[in-house]
Design a protein around this motif. Structure first.
Motif, PDB file in Angstrom:
ATOM      1  N   ASP A   1       0.869  -1.272   0.139  1.00 57.84           N
ATOM      2  CA  ASP A   1       0.137   0.034   0.116  1.00 57.84           C
ATOM      3  C   ASP A   1       0.627   1.354  -0.122  1.00 57.84           C
ATOM      4  O   ASP A   1       0.340   2.482  -0.490  1.00 57.84           O
ATOM      5  CB  ASP A   1      -1.049  -0.115   1.266  1.00 57.84           C
ATOM      6  CG  ASP A   1      -2.185  -1.093   1.052  1.00 57.84           C
ATOM      7  OD1 ASP A   1      -2.161  -1.530  -0.059  1.00 57.84           O
ATOM      8  OD2 ASP A   1      -2.752  -1.450   1.964  1.00 57.84           O
ATOM      9  N   ASP A   2       2.083   1.284   0.536  1.00 52.75           N
ATOM     10  CA  ASP A   2       3.023   2.417   0.668  1.00 52.75           C
ATOM     11  C   ASP A   2       3.650   2.645  -0.562  1.00 52.75           C
ATOM     12  O   ASP A   2       4.606   3.471  -0.678  1.00 52.75           O
ATOM     13  CB  ASP A   2       3.838   2.346   1.801  1.00 52.75           C
ATOM     14  CG  ASP A   2       4.613   1.238   1.892  1.00 52.75           C
ATOM     15  OD1 ASP A   2       4.596   0.242   0.842  1.00 52.75           O
ATOM     16  OD2 ASP A   2       5.668   1.096   2.598  1.00 52.75           O
TER      17      ASP A   2
ATOM     18  N   LYS B   1       0.988   2.450  -6.612  1.00 55.65           N
ATOM     19  CA  LYS B   1      -0.086   1.936  -6.156  1.00 55.65           C
ATOM     20  C   LYS B   1      -1.609   2.335  -6.491  1.00 55.65           C
ATOM     21  O   LYS B   1      -2.294   1.920  -7.275  1.00 55.65           O
ATOM     22  CB  LYS B   1      -0.032   1.416  -4.776  1.00 55.65           C
ATOM     23  CG  LYS B   1      -1.396   0.620  -4.157  1.00 55.65           C
ATOM     24  CD  LYS B   1      -1.305  -0.892  -4.372  1.00 55.65           C
ATOM     25  CE  LYS B   1      -2.300  -1.743  -3.656  1.00 55.65           C
ATOM     26  NZ  LYS B   1      -2.003  -2.983  -3.624  1.00 55.65           N
TER      27      LYS B   1
ATOM     28  N   MET C   1      -4.179   1.025  -9.190  1.00 59.07           N
ATOM     29  CA  MET C   1      -5.552   0.631  -8.715  1.00 59.07           C
ATOM     30  C   MET C   1      -6.378   1.102 -10.013  1.00 59.07           C
ATOM     31  O   MET C   1      -7.448   0.789 -10.156  1.00 59.07           O
ATOM     32  CB  MET C   1      -5.842   0.939  -7.573  1.00 59.07           C
ATOM     33  CG  MET C   1      -4.997   0.264  -6.367  1.00 59.07           C
ATOM     34  SD  MET C   1      -5.450  -1.349  -6.257  1.00 59.07           S
ATOM     35  CE  MET C   1      -7.133  -1.519  -5.874  1.00 59.07           C
TER      36      MET C   1
END
Length: 203
Positions: free
Chosen positions: A178-179, A183, A187
């Motif tokens: 997530d970091d 990302k 998405m």
């Protein structure tokens, strides 16, 4: 139509519809505006006494774009990875053919892609979110195809920025932590793919 899927559904009588929340509307609009900036402005309006035949045969660029995203949107018409073409045509000949083809097609292709992106922006700007911040977008007439072209171009652009090829769909890029700064773009790429597939199904 229900809001649960977040994907396009068929409209009675033809067309497609989708429920979008404020964040989704904002993301789509921002991507479409960036697409317009990437493609660039269209040609200025011709003068009243301009020769229409001259405009019809106006020549575009003969070299492929240097920007990887534009190169993905406007690929060469000829060429192959091994340096040879069909029936033993060498790479120099294929390059010459590609340059000639590009000169007479890229302007029209850019205009079409610009119109697709504009159709996305105008459709989104016409939405009126309800009290919960969601709005239902209904596409009829030529708009479903405009949106299909626009969504495809957005995905191609993001794929170029992320250096994604057709063989990368199951690569580790899609399992980023997530970091990772990539990302959000990944998405968005996956989300656009879902929108595109659901719109194709409605057509």
């Amino acid at each position: 139509m229900g809001r649960s899927t977040g994907m396009f559904e068929s409209l009675k009588g033809g067309g497609a519809a989708i429920a979008l929340d404020e964040i989704e509307i904002s993301i789509l609009r921002s991507l479409a505006v960036q697409m317009l900036e990437l493609i660039g402005p269209g040609d200025p309006e011709p003068a009243e006494d301009a020769d229409p035949l001259a405009a019809l045969f106006a020549e575009g660029p003969s070299e492929p774009p240097s920007d990887p995203a534009l190169a993905r949107l406007f690929p060469d018409a000829y060429g192959s990875p091994d340096g040879t073409g069909d029936e033993g045509v060498d790479q120099a000949e294929l390059t010459a053919r590609a340059a000639e083809f590009r000169r007479f097609t890229e302007n029209d292709l850019r205009a079409r892609k610009r119109e697709d992106a504009l159709a996305l922006v105008r459709s989104l700007d016409a939405l009126t979110p309800a009290g919960d911040g969601a709005a239902v977008l209904e596409l009829t007439g030529e708009l479903p195809l405009r949106w299909l072209g626009g969504l495809n171009d957005l995905r191609l652009t993001l794929a170029a920025r992320l250096d994604i090829t057709e063989d990368d769909e199951s690569a580790t890029l899609f399992r980023l932590p997530d970091d990772d700064p990539r990302k959000p773009m990944v998405m968005a790429y996956l989300w656009l793919g879902g929108l595109q597939e659901s719109l194709i199904e409605t057509l």
